[in-house]
Design a protein around this motif. Structure first.
Motif, PDB file in Angstrom:
ATOM      1  N   SER A  12      -6.474   8.177  -9.442  1.00 36.18           N
ATOM      2  CA  SER A  12      -6.544   6.865  -8.795  1.00 36.18           C
ATOM      3  C   SER A  12      -5.151   6.244  -8.831  1.00 36.18           C
ATOM      4  O   SER A  12      -4.450   6.309  -9.836  1.00 36.18           O
ATOM      5  CB  SER A  12      -7.553   5.974  -9.515  1.00 36.18           C
ATOM      6  OG  SER A  12      -7.202   5.813 -10.869  1.00 36.18           O
ATOM      7  N   VAL A  13      -4.770   5.653  -7.712  1.00 36.24           N
ATOM      8  CA  VAL A  13      -3.475   4.987  -7.589  1.00 36.24           C
ATOM      9  C   VAL A  13      -3.759   3.595  -7.042  1.00 36.24           C
ATOM     10  O   VAL A  13      -4.240   3.458  -5.921  1.00 36.24           O
ATOM     11  CB  VAL A  13      -2.527   5.746  -6.630  1.00 36.24           C
ATOM     12  CG1 VAL A  13      -1.190   5.025  -6.527  1.00 36.24           C
ATOM     13  CG2 VAL A  13      -2.359   7.187  -7.055  1.00 36.24           C
ATOM     14  N   CYS A  14      -3.499   2.571  -7.830  1.00 33.15           N
ATOM     15  CA  CYS A  14      -3.741   1.200  -7.383  1.00 33.15           C
ATOM     16  C   CYS A  14      -2.438   0.622  -6.846  1.00 33.15           C
ATOM     17  O   CYS A  14      -1.485   0.420  -7.597  1.00 33.15           O
ATOM     18  CB  CYS A  14      -4.280   0.347  -8.528  1.00 33.15           C
ATOM     19  SG  CYS A  14      -4.766  -1.295  -7.953  1.00 33.15           S
ATOM     20  N   ASP A  15      -2.390   0.375  -5.544  1.00 33.80           N
ATOM     21  CA  ASP A  15      -1.202  -0.175  -4.901  1.00 33.80           C
ATOM     22  C   ASP A  15      -1.167  -1.702  -4.946  1.00 33.80           C
ATOM     23  O   ASP A  15      -0.092  -2.296  -4.887  1.00 33.80           O
ATOM     24  CB  ASP A  15      -1.130   0.287  -3.441  1.00 33.80           C
ATOM     25  CG  ASP A  15      -0.950   1.790  -3.339  1.00 33.80           C
ATOM     26  OD1 ASP A  15      -0.126   2.351  -4.080  1.00 33.80           O
ATOM     27  OD2 ASP A  15      -1.647   2.410  -2.507  1.00 33.80           O
ATOM     28  N   THR A  16      -2.346  -2.331  -5.006  1.00 29.12           N
ATOM     29  CA  THR A  16      -2.436  -3.789  -5.060  1.00 29.12           C
ATOM     30  C   THR A  16      -3.330  -4.174  -6.238  1.00 29.12           C
ATOM     31  O   THR A  16      -4.533  -4.378  -6.084  1.00 29.12           O
ATOM     32  CB  THR A  16      -3.019  -4.343  -3.741  1.00 29.12           C
ATOM     33  OG1 THR A  16      -2.283  -3.808  -2.644  1.00 29.12           O
ATOM     34  CG2 THR A  16      -2.946  -5.864  -3.704  1.00 29.12           C
ATOM     35  N   PRO A  17      -2.744  -4.233  -7.440  1.00 32.87           N
ATOM     36  CA  PRO A  17      -3.556  -4.545  -8.619  1.00 32.87           C
ATOM     37  C   PRO A  17      -3.851  -6.033  -8.756  1.00 32.87           C
ATOM     38  O   PRO A  17      -3.124  -6.877  -8.247  1.00 32.87           O
ATOM     39  CB  PRO A  17      -2.691  -4.062  -9.780  1.00 32.87           C
ATOM     40  CG  PRO A  17      -1.293  -4.163  -9.274  1.00 32.87           C
ATOM     41  CD  PRO A  17      -1.368  -3.933  -7.786  1.00 32.87           C
TER      42      PRO A  17
END
Length: 161
Positions: A12-17
């Protein structure tokens, strides 16, 4: 996940945390031949890009459209007639989305959403580790385990397919 002579790894890659959540992000996929010699060789890994497989990790795209993953868990439910199933945890509040696909690279299609009842947490001490269990699930229900801070233990919940 092992299939077709490969080890597939999802991330998982969160670009807008946000605080304890993800508003927008990606689910990246890598694969390597299923053997310890290949696992130790960084050059042996391939990454799923929009145009296919590449050795350039920077070209990796998402395998799930409109993802917002805080965390993901993928398992094989083919024996239950469900194919591959991904649990996309949306945040620490217990929200999740389910995705199904015939193969690790997809296509991944929406298969439902919901929330597990977490309570007793505050700040970042909230619901964590939503994991699907093909070995415990049935043709009628997916079994999810997760950490509920209220009881300081792992809870299991049956979610209808």
């Amino acid at each position: 996940m092992f299939t077709g002579g490969y080890l597939y790894l999802f991330a998982s890659v969160c670009d807008t945390p946000g605080l304890g959540a993800c508003a927008a992000g990606r689910v990246a996929l890598a694969r390597v031949r299923a053997g310890p010699a290949a696992w130790r060789d960084p050059a042996a890994y391939e990454y799923r890009a929009p145009a296919g497989w590449t050795r350039d990790a920077f070209q990796a795209g998402t395998v799930v459209p409109a993802a917002a993953p805080y965390a993901v868990h993928v398992a094989d439910y083919t024996a239950l007639g469900q194919g591959l199933v991904m649990v996309e945890q949306r945040g620490l509040d217990g929200r999740y989305r389910l995705w199904r696909a015939p193969a690790p690279e997809g296509p991944w299609r929406p298969a439902g959403d919901g929330a597990v009842p977490c309570s007793g947490g505050s700040g970042l001490d909230q619901c964590r580790a939503l994991i699907g269990h093909p070995e415990l699930s049935t043709r009628r229900a997916l079994l999810l385990s997760y950490y509920d801070p209220a009881g300081h233990h792992i809870t299991v919940r049956a979610v209808p397919w």
